[in-house]
Every structure is written in C-alpha cells, then in structure tokens.
Motif scaffolding. Structure first.
Motif, mmCIF file in Angstrom:
data_model
loop_
_atom_site.group_PDB
_atom_site.id
_atom_site.type_symbol
_atom_site.label_atom_id
_atom_site.label_comp_id
_atom_site.label_asym_id
_atom_site.label_seq_id
_atom_site.Cartn_x
_atom_site.Cartn_y
_atom_site.Cartn_z
ATOM 1 N N GLU A 99 0.817 -1.212 0.000
ATOM 2 C CA GLU A 99 0.000 0.000 0.000
ATOM 3 C C GLU A 99 0.852 1.263 0.000
ATOM 4 N N GLU A 102 0.107 3.033 -3.166
ATOM 5 C CA GLU A 102 -1.198 3.664 -3.214
ATOM 6 C C GLU A 102 -1.225 4.912 -2.333
ATOM 7 N N TYR A 103 -0.626 4.812 -1.162
ATOM 8 C CA TYR A 103 -0.532 5.984 -0.289
ATOM 9 C C TYR A 103 0.189 7.122 -1.007
ATOM 10 N N TYR A 106 -2.081 8.953 -3.400
ATOM 11 C CA TYR A 106 -2.983 9.864 -2.705
ATOM 12 C C TYR A 106 -2.224 11.076 -2.158
ATOM 13 N N HIS A 273 6.262 7.118 5.430
ATOM 14 C CA HIS A 273 4.853 7.075 5.813
ATOM 15 C C HIS A 273 4.068 8.155 5.067
ATOM 16 N N TRP A 274 4.730 8.804 4.111
ATOM 17 C CA TRP A 274 4.145 9.902 3.344
ATOM 18 C C TRP A 274 3.691 11.047 4.252
ATOM 19 N N THR A 358 -3.994 11.077 8.332
ATOM 20 C CA THR A 358 -4.744 10.031 7.640
ATOM 21 C C THR A 358 -5.976 10.598 6.946
ATOM 22 N N LEU A 361 -5.059 12.102 3.586
ATOM 23 C CA LEU A 361 -4.865 11.117 2.521
ATOM 24 C C LEU A 361 -6.199 10.516 2.077
ATOM 25 N N ARG A 362 -7.070 10.240 3.031
ATOM 26 C CA ARG A 362 -8.358 9.644 2.688
ATOM 27 C C ARG A 362 -9.219 10.602 1.868
#
Length: 371
Positions: A99, A102-103, A106, A273-274, A358, A361-362
């Motif tokens: 992931e 993918e992170y 985003y 961890h971006w 978080t 990012l979401r």
C-alpha cells in the motif's frame, strides 16, 4: 574566470552553502554509512530513541512487527537450512507494505504546480488544509507575487489508467498570506473557482507537525515535484536524509540527496509514511574554501562552462526547511489582520487534531473515485 557563489547574487544560496560547508564531514560520513548499511550509527542517541518510539507506536496501530529488524513475514524460529537464500542486507529492514504505492498516489493529489500568469515562472506547492497552500517565500514573496500566479492540481500524465483532470485555482492573498523570509516558506489561500468540478477538499491535504522522530539519518525521502514546470514527478531512488541536527544555528534545516530540478521549489519532502518532514527550497553546489563552485571532477568551474553546461556543476546536497520549525514560526507570527490570525489559529488546530494526516490522505481518495 571561475564561478564563485558571490557572483550568483543570491543571499539565500550563500547562506545555504555556508550552512552545508560546515557540515561536509557529517554528510560524507552519512553517505558512506548508507552504502555500508550502518546509517544508524551516524545519528544521535536522542534522535534515534524518538524515532524508534514513534515507529513502534505506528507499527502497533498498523498491525506490523514492532522491532525494526524484524522482516514483515519472517518466521519466528528461522531454519538454519534457509541461510543464504534470503536476507536483510544492512541494519535496516527495507520491506514495505504494498500500500506504500497507493498511499503515495494519494499523497501526490494535493501537490500542484504554481505558474505565473505570464508563464515561464514555475514552482511547486501543496495543500495543507483549510483552503491553504504552502510553497517557498522565494516563489511567492509578496501578496502581489501571489496574485500573479495560479495553482494547478492534477497536472500529471497517466498512460495506462484514468487520466486525472487538472483543476486550476486562483490565489487569494487577501484571505490569507504569510511568508517567512528566514525560513523561505509561504502559506497562501487558494480559491476553488469551480467547486462542482471535483471540490478542492477532495484533493486531500498534508498536515505539518512539530513532533520529533519522524525520520532519521540515512532514511529514504520521497519528493513530489513539478520539475521544470512540467508534469508532476516523484523521486524515490538514491534519495536519503543526509543530515539533521538540533540546538545549533542550522536547526531549522535538513539535507538530503534526492534529485530536484528548477520548478521544484516548494515541494514537500516525505518520509516513508508519506508524512511531510521538510519543504524543499535550495540545491547547494559544492564549493572549495575560496568559495569557487566545483564541477563533478572536483575542479573549479568557469562562468562560461557553468552557463552553457550547468549539468557539470557538482551539488553537495539539497536543503529543506523542517516542518517542526515551520509550525513554530507560524505559531509565533504576528498578523495585522485579525482574520488572518484567526485563519492561522484554525489551521494550527486543524493540524493538531488526532488522525489529521490520515484524513488528508483519505480525502484524496474521493478525487480518484470521481474521475
């Protein structure tokens, strides 16, 4: 005639070069340690303790192994017969969950291109929440500079999937503008001119934090940028944090080896961890004790060669402004307009909320689903 930093008429560059010149030995030591897999030995015990504590906390929340040396899928009791088949090379486990990619996609949504309305002047910026965008002071020095630029999100190529449409936002310094020349950072309000076409908040945002232990020497850094004003690009190869220190005259900055090009000013520098750990602002050329700029063979470079073949200039590192120091400076800033002070306070509270990273990012997931 050789090229000297004094000839470039850039106080910003001269200060960066002076800072880095004092730390050449430490940076070289870290580069060598990265190759040897012993980078942990170059950082301070205090910074390592903060880093390990934070990594353990994140691992618990994500259901990953706590020990940094433990592979993601390593057997509890290793079979000696497997020795020589697989191994962790070096002292750090570099396995990442899938992931990670993918992170990263985003995280890239909220990074955009700054362009002057007359063209040929570019920079990079990124959304930080509350309708605000961050970049460098030398990109947007004054409210008038800000009014002359626009901010474009989604300027990127995708030849195998859905093409992300771009969104152009105007900049509204009257609503909010803060610039700090010493740190070389600026935050400005952007206006969503067409909220019916993928609302601005659906591009996500990045929070800044004063928390320590987000990264240590030798760790990879990832830089999302608009090099040369072109489509969005990311650096993940040969890109490591080279030096960082506290309680010195250079505690506001850090240095890394990731590539950047003109137009990357204002790019977010991420850990794995971006999370934003720095804002990129300067590439520092190698110099000798006389202040002469060196080529890639270690020789002073002439003005003529530097002008016609700038790729021959040797660079010691890229320099960024640490996010913890940006947060502190923003917190201490004075504003003439009460509305700007209120916006600042709202932004700091927004960043400090649990789970803010978080959520940012979401929020970007919605942009990808809307395409």
């Amino acid at each position: 005639m050789t090229l000297k930093l004094d000839n470039l008429n850039s106080v910003l560059l001269q200060k960066s070069a002076k800072r880095l010149h004092k730390r050449r030995k430490q940076i070289t030591e870290t580069k060598n340690a990265i190759l040897a897999g012993t980078q942990n030995e170059t950082d301070s015990k205090e910074r390592l303790a903060l880093y390990e504590k934070r990594e353990a906390s994140l691992a618990l929340s994500q259901g990953l192994p706590i020990a940094a040396q433990t592979a993601l899928f390593e057997e509890e009791i290793p079979d000696l017969a497997t020795i020589g088949k697989e191994a962790l090379i070096g002292l750090k486990n570099d396995l990442l969950p899938i992931e990670f990619f993918e992170y990263g996609l985003y995280a890239a949504r909220s990074v955009g291109r700054l362009e002057h309305s007359e063209g040929l002047k570019f920079g990079t910026g990124f959304l930080v929440g509350q309708g605000l965008m961050m970049t460098n002071h030398h990109v947007l020095q004054t409210p008038q500079d800000a009014r002359s630029h626009f901010f474009e999100l989604g300027a990127e190529a995708n030849r195998i999937g859905n093409q992300t449409p771009s969104k152009i936002c105007s900049i509204h310094p009257e609503k909010f503008f803060w610039a700090n020349e010493e740190l070389d950072v600026a935050i400005v309000a952007v206006v969503d001119e067409d909220p019916s076409f993928i609302p601005l908040e659906h591009y996500g945002w990045h929070v800044l934090t004063r928390q320590q232990g987000m990264i240590k020497k030798g760790d990879p850094v990832n830089i999302i940028q608009h090099p040369l004003g072109r489509n969005k690009a990311v650096v993940v190869h040969n890109s490591h944090l080279l030096h960082i220190e506290n309680e010195t005259d250079a505690h506001m900055f850090c240095w890394y080896s990731g590539d950047t090009q003109k137009g990357a000013s204002g790019s977010p520098v991420f850990n794995n961890h971006w999370e934003v750990v720095a804002v990129h602002h300067m590439a520092v050329p190698k110099t000798n004790t006389a202040g002469e700029v060196l080529d890639k063979h270690g020789n002073p470079i002439t003005k003529e060669i530097a002008r016609h073949s700038p790729h021959l200039i040797a660079y010691a590192a890229n320099e960024g402004i640490r996010t913890s120091r940006i947060v502190s400076a923003l917190e201490a800033a004075d504003f003439e307009k009460p509305s700007h002070a209120e916006t600042r306070d709202n932004l700091l509270n927004f960043w400090a909320r649990p789970g803010a990273h978080t959520r940012g990012l979401r929020a970007a997931v919605r942009s990808s689903l809307a395409v």
